[in-house]
Design a protein around this motif. Structure first.
Motif, PDB file in Angstrom:
ATOM      1  N   ASN A 117       0.832  -1.204   0.000  1.00  9.05           N
ATOM      2  CA  ASN A 117       0.000   0.000   0.000  1.00  9.05           C
ATOM      3  C   ASN A 117       0.873   1.263   0.000  1.00  9.05           C
ATOM      4  N   VAL A 118       1.945   1.238   0.755  1.00  6.88           N
ATOM      5  CA  VAL A 118       2.872   2.372   0.794  1.00  6.88           C
ATOM      6  C   VAL A 118       3.518   2.541  -0.583  1.00  6.88           C
ATOM      7  N   TYR A 119       3.885   1.440  -1.198  1.00  4.65           N
ATOM      8  CA  TYR A 119       4.492   1.455  -2.537  1.00  4.65           C
ATOM      9  C   TYR A 119       3.552   2.124  -3.547  1.00  4.65           C
ATOM     10  N   GLN A 120       2.277   1.733  -3.536  1.00  4.74           N
ATOM     11  CA  GLN A 120       1.303   2.328  -4.457  1.00  4.74           C
ATOM     12  C   GLN A 120       1.147   3.813  -4.182  1.00  4.74           C
ATOM     13  N   LEU A 121       1.070   4.182  -2.917  1.00  3.20           N
ATOM     14  CA  LEU A 121       0.921   5.578  -2.529  1.00  3.20           C
ATOM     15  C   LEU A 121       2.138   6.400  -2.966  1.00  3.20           C
ATOM     16  N   LEU A 122       3.333   5.871  -2.770  1.00  3.65           N
ATOM     17  CA  LEU A 122       4.545   6.582  -3.179  1.00  3.65           C
ATOM     18  C   LEU A 122       4.592   6.761  -4.696  1.00  3.65           C
ATOM     19  N   HIS A 123       4.088   5.783  -5.439  1.00  2.00           N
ATOM     20  CA  HIS A 123       4.027   5.924  -6.902  1.00  2.00           C
ATOM     21  C   HIS A 123       3.083   7.054  -7.298  1.00  2.00           C
ATOM     22  N   GLU A 124       1.930   7.139  -6.653  1.00  2.00           N
ATOM     23  CA  GLU A 124       0.997   8.242  -6.923  1.00  2.00           C
ATOM     24  C   GLU A 124       1.667   9.573  -6.581  1.00  2.00           C
ATOM     25  N   TRP A 125       2.344   9.603  -5.449  1.00  2.00           N
ATOM     26  CA  TRP A 125       3.031  10.806  -4.992  1.00  2.00           C
ATOM     27  C   TRP A 125       4.144  11.182  -5.966  1.00  2.00           C
ATOM     28  N   GLN A 126       4.804  10.163  -6.539  1.00  2.00           N
ATOM     29  CA  GLN A 126       5.863  10.401  -7.518  1.00  2.00           C
ATOM     30  C   GLN A 126       5.286  11.059  -8.777  1.00  2.00           C
ATOM     31  N   ASP A 127       4.161  10.560  -9.258  1.00  2.00           N
ATOM     32  CA  ASP A 127       3.494  11.170 -10.418  1.00  2.00           C
ATOM     33  C   ASP A 127       3.103  12.617 -10.109  1.00  2.00           C
ATOM     34  N   PHE A 128       2.558  12.821  -8.912  1.00  2.00           N
ATOM     35  CA  PHE A 128       2.169  14.155  -8.467  1.00  2.00           C
ATOM     36  C   PHE A 128       3.391  15.075  -8.452  1.00  2.00           C
ATOM     37  N   SER A 129       4.521  14.570  -7.989  1.00  2.00           N
ATOM     38  CA  SER A 129       5.759  15.332  -7.925  1.00  2.00           C
ATOM     39  C   SER A 129       6.189  15.802  -9.316  1.00  2.00           C
ATOM     40  N   HIS A 130       6.082  14.923 -10.296  1.00  2.00           N
ATOM     41  CA  HIS A 130       6.444  15.288 -11.673  1.00  2.00           C
ATOM     42  C   HIS A 130       5.514  16.371 -12.213  1.00  2.00           C
TER      43      HIS A 130
END
Length: 145
Positions: A117-130
């Motif tokens: 779940n943390v992995y999925q959340l960090l991926h969303e956050w990574q997209d948001f960061s870009h």
């Protein structure tokens, strides 16, 4: 019911502060508050700690505080430090996975505990960061009680 958090980008605090009082999560689509915002039940303090602890190796007690932009009886807007989104732009799959695992093992903290779940959340956050970086925006969070 619980609190809802809407993360969004804005060029500055004055823009981020112009949040209509009537806006509720169910009334917001993707772009009303900046480009492609994210809804989540994860507190901004937890998101900051997840990135800074898992990726940057910063101890929980050294995670910087959030900046209050607006405090209204119906909502609040806070600004997150860029250090919470910038580290995600330059990392790959392995680093995201490692950060998720690290966060899942940190004792005495709130937020998701399952590494996937943390992995999925960090991926969303990574997209948001870009998206934030491309728009030249700062990260903000709109909080409803």
């Amino acid at each position: 019911m619980g609190v809802t958090y809407k993360y969004f980008g804005a060029p500055d605090g004055a823009t981020a502060a112009r949040v209509p009082i009537s806006m509720r999560p169910e009334e917001l689509g993707g772009d009303e508050l900046g480009m492609n915002g994210m809804f989540t039940k994860i507190k901004p303090e937890t998101m900051a700690a997840m990135v800074l602890t898992g990726i940057e190796g910063i101890p929980l007690h050294k995670v910087p505080p959030l900046e209050l932009v607006v405090l209204h009886p119906d909502y609040a807007v806070v600004r997150l430090p860029m250090t919470v989104v910038d580290p995600l732009r330059g990392i790959g799959e392995e680093a995201v996975g490692a950060a998720a695992f690290i966060w899942s093992t940190v004792p005495d903290r709130g937020g998701p505990r399952d590494a996937y779940n943390v992995y999925q959340l960090l991926h969303e956050w990574q997209d948001f960061s870009h998206r934030l970086h491309e728009a030249g925006h700062q990260p903000y969070c709109l909080v409803w009680p």
